[in-house]
Design an enzyme around this catalytic site. Structure first.
Site, PDB file in Angstrom:
ATOM      1  N   TYR A   1      -1.521   0.070  10.343  1.00  0.00           N
ATOM      2  CA  TYR A   1      -1.644  -0.397   8.956  1.00  0.00           C
ATOM      3  C   TYR A   1      -0.444   0.057   8.137  1.00  0.00           C
ATOM      4  O   TYR A   1       0.137  -0.734   7.371  1.00  0.00           O
ATOM      5  CB  TYR A   1      -2.941   0.132   8.351  1.00  0.00           C
ATOM      6  CG  TYR A   1      -3.141  -0.239   6.905  1.00  0.00           C
ATOM      7  CD1 TYR A   1      -3.507  -1.532   6.548  1.00  0.00           C
ATOM      8  CD2 TYR A   1      -2.961   0.701   5.889  1.00  0.00           C
ATOM      9  CE1 TYR A   1      -3.695  -1.885   5.223  1.00  0.00           C
ATOM     10  CE2 TYR A   1      -3.142   0.364   4.558  1.00  0.00           C
ATOM     11  CZ  TYR A   1      -3.521  -0.930   4.228  1.00  0.00           C
ATOM     12  OH  TYR A   1      -3.699  -1.268   2.907  1.00  0.00           O
TER      13      TYR A   1
ATOM     14  N   SER B   1       0.849  -1.184   0.000  1.00  0.00           N
ATOM     15  CA  SER B   1       0.000   0.000   0.000  1.00  0.00           C
ATOM     16  C   SER B   1       0.884   1.232   0.000  1.00  0.00           C
ATOM     17  O   SER B   1       1.994   1.220   0.545  1.00  0.00           O
ATOM     18  CB  SER B   1      -0.904   0.026   1.234  1.00  0.00           C
ATOM     19  OG  SER B   1      -1.563   1.277   1.368  1.00  0.00           O
TER      20      SER B   1
END
Length: 271
Positions: free
Chosen positions: A170, A157
């Protein structure tokens, strides 16, 4: 049909080919296949034809729908524990005998202030997004090395490249995936096993609903997961090491490395 790097007749079903040689259907395992990027990747691989496709996910009903639409085998998997990851690998190898292409697309998120994050949610994000990926690769790698061929594709990501406000854990997990991919790639050089790190930006999937905070920015606009799936397939065919989707997302990480002061000022302003 496209051929993967360094493999003649990749993805063709077992049988005789025109020059008399015998080939085989390669086996692909996609995790997180019940929705989002994983589902789109499953459809993209199935569209190539000739693959034996294994799709893994936690939502049984959605997974069965994806399996039916892609003529693949559904493998229920809960990656919240080492035992769940081990059972998935056992099921995959028991079903197909090997895995030639692994697409680790399973992922979860959590958004909010880090000091308000429950311990259970921190563990869930780290386990699904990082720990299960490491164990999945660890368990599947020996049979790839023994065969002298294989491809591991890890979904990262842009949060891992830049660090995103209100997504500290995250971001940390995805940053670790990037480093894991880079280190593993160096280690496997010359073995016939490739490692690709795919870095998407904002993708229009149920991810944001499930993380507890909807995506509220007007830019960048979420892109369809099919765009990510197409980029992944192109990276597989070309044997690329790292791909950003869209490509300009590489720029923030470069700015951070070259001009960290400027980067942090921009991040403080724009998030």
């Amino acid at each position: 049909m496209s051929s993967g790097p360094g493999t003649a007749y990749r993805g063709v079903p077992e049988g005789d080919v025109p020059d008399g040689r015998v080939t085989r259907a390669d086996v692909a395992l996609v995790t997180g296949a019940s929705s989002g990027i994983g589902a789109a990747v499953s459809h993209r691989i199935a569209a190539e034809g000739g693959w034996r496709l294994l799709v893994a996910g936690r939502d049984r009903e959605r997974l069965e729908d994806v399996a039916a639409a892609t003529s693949s085998t559904a493998l229920y998997a809960d990656l919240m524990s080492l035992g769940g990851t081990e059972r998935l690998v056992e099921a995959a190898l028991g079903t197909a005998g090997r895995v030639d292409l692994l697409v680790a697309a399973a992922g979860v998120g959590w958004a909010g202030a880090f000091d308000a994050m429950p311990a259970a949610d921190a563990d869930r994000v780290l386990t699904v997004d990082l720990v299960s990926v490491v164990h999945l690769v660890r368990l599947l790698l020996p049979q790839m090395l023994a065969a002298g061929r294989g491809h591991v594709m890890l979904i990262g990501s842009v949060a891992g490249s830049t660090g995103v406000r209100s997504e500290a854990v995250y971001s940390a997990a995805k940053a670790a995936i990037a480093t894991f991919a880079a280190a593993l790639r160096h280690e496997l050089r010359g073995t016939g096993v490739r490692v690709t790190h795919l870095v998407p930006g904002v993708v229009d999937t149920p991810f944001f609903e499930r993380r507890g905070m909807p995506y509220a920015r007007s830019w960048p606009r979420p892109m369809p997961p099919e765009k990510v799936a197409d980029a992944l397939w192109d990276a597989y065919v070309a044997g690329r090491d790292e791909v950003f989707v869209p490509g300009w997302l590489r720029l923030p990480g470069c700015v951070r490395a070259v001009a960290p002061g400027l980067y942090h000022r921009l991040a403080a302003r724009f998030g």
